[in-house]
Design an enzyme around this catalytic site. Structure first.
Site, PDB file in Angstrom:
ATOM      1  N   GLY A  10       0.997  -1.281  -0.052  1.00  0.00           N
ATOM      2  CA  GLY A  10      -0.127   0.169   0.104  1.00  0.00           C
ATOM      3  C   GLY A  10       0.776   1.178   0.062  1.00  0.00           C
ATOM      4  N   ALA A 269     -12.500  25.711  16.926  1.00  0.00           N
ATOM      5  CA  ALA A 269     -13.985  25.515  16.243  1.00  0.00           C
ATOM      6  C   ALA A 269     -14.015  25.688  14.813  1.00  0.00           C
ATOM      7  CB  ALA A 269     -14.541  26.626  16.768  1.00  0.00           C
ATOM      8  N   CYS A 277      -9.933   9.729   8.468  1.00  0.00           N
ATOM      9  CA  CYS A 277      -9.781   8.833   9.768  1.00  0.00           C
ATOM     10  C   CYS A 277     -10.915   9.285  10.912  1.00  0.00           C
ATOM     11  CB  CYS A 277      -8.313   9.113  10.419  1.00  0.00           C
ATOM     12  SG  CYS A 277      -7.081   8.352   9.631  1.00  0.00           S
TER      13      CYS A 277
END
Ligand code: UDX
Ligand code: ADP
Length: 472
Positions: A10, A269, A277
């Site tokens: 990968g 924020a 993920c």
């Protein structure tokens, strides 16, 4: 020397950078990164280092080792045969159909990689799961390997979750807070863990390499991402309270973050977290809890996702409300499509959802991102979950190479990604090129909103009222 040849299955966001750094720190170890995709491997091998992923400083690391002890190849069989230690860094997307749809991780790529290893391996191998996986995936890998083991081969499976964040991958890999290695509490398990630890000890102090049992290691990865995502959802929930009261979420973050028990990171924020993920791992945890008959725990963590969805929807609704409750046929510039700055990755980017909601209202979107290619943006927006009518995307969306071009003639612009370059644009020139009243929506709080107001913009930012007593 404990390991002389490493193979990594990968060559994506995890496998590519982690193995490049391993090669650069362990010159005596040969590292071969393999992938099914010829296109990806060709890009890793490109003469001008036009790598398939954008990561600051990654090209320099690859330049240092490629062709010496770092190789990229599609010859998976040879790489597996020659390696003492094999990392599995394949993708583990959330399942889109069948049992666990929308929540469980799809392990088909992991399973295929394990079967491939069992098929072609000769001699003993340490197999390391690096991709984020559900708890007990190592056990499944071990069972597949054991059931298919040829005479004279033995496999030891370890969990070694990756904690790198995109955009700072090289830095995170060079200076990790810790490396986590999980393995069996047997003598062969210990020996395998020591082999892997030996690699990391080339540049990481021994005390920062934590050895645990396999399940603790797998669960720690899910828990770490769930805790981080939870902090963002918590501060985003407070941002709504700030907008309704006159408190400023940046001041609140600072005030609570200076408490050393809380800490200052991951309290920014935003219009919602994205990336491959956080959502995937929290959903994984939720699914695991449900499977373990722990519905209260599942519901607790599900709230982190629900709050994130709410934040994206809330921000999009604010845009529509401010634009006099209709955005139909209005031109809106979207600044930033990547899920965070310094990456070209768009997986689960909040920008996609802001675009989706605005397209549903009939807005015409003019999108600019400094690193994301046009095809990538169109691929995301044409996903059936976002818009299942390609003609609609074609009609409503244009992608721009120049930000000033994207902003010209718009009613509003929306900052979705916190790219540094957005801070240094000439907003006076931009204001003059927009329709009036010109609206600025900052979903990342990176712009100087007071300056924008002075220029004439109507400004809305996450987590703060930018107007008092009913006037801007
Ligand atoms: C994350 C974890 O940080 C990393 O340890 C793990 O290995 C993979 O998942 P990543 O998704 O690459 O890394 O990026 P991260 O920096 O964590 O940001 C995730 C999302 O949260 C981004 O959309 C980011 O913009 C957002 N975010 C982050 C906030 O909205 N506020 C913050 O304070 C921090
Ligand atoms: P991540 O962010 O987890 O690294 P990516 O999608 O960026 O995920 O990378 C995963 C890579 O794994 C892809 O390039 C994909 O082609 C590759 N891959 C998946 N299955 C296999 C396999 N069986 N053998 C080799 N490569 C694989």
């Amino acid at each position: 020397m404990k390991v002389s040849k490493v193979c990594c299955i990968g060559a994506g966001y995890v496998g590519g950078p982690s193995c490049s750094v391993i090669a650069s720190k362990c010159p005596e170890v040969t590292v071969t990164v393999v992938d099914l995709s010829q296109e990806r491997i060709d890009a890793w091998n490109s003469p001008d280092y036009n790598l398939p992923i954008f990561e600051p400083n990654l090209a320099d690391v690859v330049k240092k080792c490629r062709g010496k002890n770092l190789f990229f190849s599609t010859d998976i069989t040879s790489a597996i045969c020659e390696a003492d230690l094999i990392f599995i860094s394949v993708n583990t997307p959330t399942k889109t159909f069948g049992l666990g749809k929308g929540r469980a991780a799809d392990l088909k790529y992991i399973e295929a990689a394990a079967r491939m290893i069992a098929d072609v391996a000769i001699g003993d191998k340490v197999v390391v799961e690096k991709s984020t996986v559900p708890v007990r995936a190592a056990e499944s890998i071990q069972r597949i390997l054991t059931a298919n083991t040829k005479k004279g081969c033995a496999f030891e499976v370890l969990s070694n979750p990756e904690f790198l964040a995109e955009g700072s991958a090289v830095e995170d890999l060079l200076h990790p807070d810790r490396v986590l290695i999980g393995g069996e509490e047997t003598s062969t398990g210990r020996a395998a863990m020591e082999k892997l630890a030996w690699i990391y000890q080339h540049w990481i102090p021994k005390d920062n390499i934590i050895l645990t049992n396999t399940w603790s290691s797998e669960l720690s990865k899910l828990a770490a991402n769930a805790f981080l995502a939870q902090r963002i959802s918590s501060i985003n929930s407070i941002s709504a309270v700030c907008e309704a009261t006159g408190a400023d979420v940046a001041e609140v973050s600072h005030a609570i973050g200076t408490d050393t028990r809380i800490g200052s990171q991951f309290l920014k924020a935003s219009l919602g977290f994205g990336g491959s993920c956080f959502q995937k791992d929290v959903l994984n945890l939720v699914y695991l809890c449900e499977a373990l008959n722990l519905p209260e725990i599942a519901a607790y963590w599900q709230q982190v996702i629900d709050m994130n969805d709410f934040q994206k929807r809330r921000f999009a609704s604010k845009i529509v409300n401010c634009l006099f409750n209709t955005v139909t046929d209005k031109n809106i510039a979207i600044l930033g499509f990547a899920f965070k700055k310094n990456t070209g990755d768009t997986r689960e980017s909040s920008s996609i959802y802001i675009c989706k909601y605005l397209m549903e209202e009939g807005a015409k979107l003019k999108i600019f991102d400094p690193k994301v290619e046009k095809e990538q943006i169109l691929m995301e927006l044409n996903h059936p979950n976002i818009c299942n009518d390609p003609s609609r995307v074609e009609k409503l969306v244009t992608i721009h190479k120049d930000p000033y071009d994207a902003l010209k003639g718009t009613h509003a612009f929306v900052v979705c990604t916190e790219w540094d370059e957005f801070k240094s644009y000439d907003y006076s020139k931009i204001y003059n090129s927009m329709l009036k009243p010109a609206f600025a929506f900052d979903g990342r709080r990176i712009l100087d909103w007071k300056n924008l107001q002075q220029l004439g913009f109507q400004v809305e930012v996450i987590g703060r009222k930018t107007w008092l007593n009913g006037t801007y």
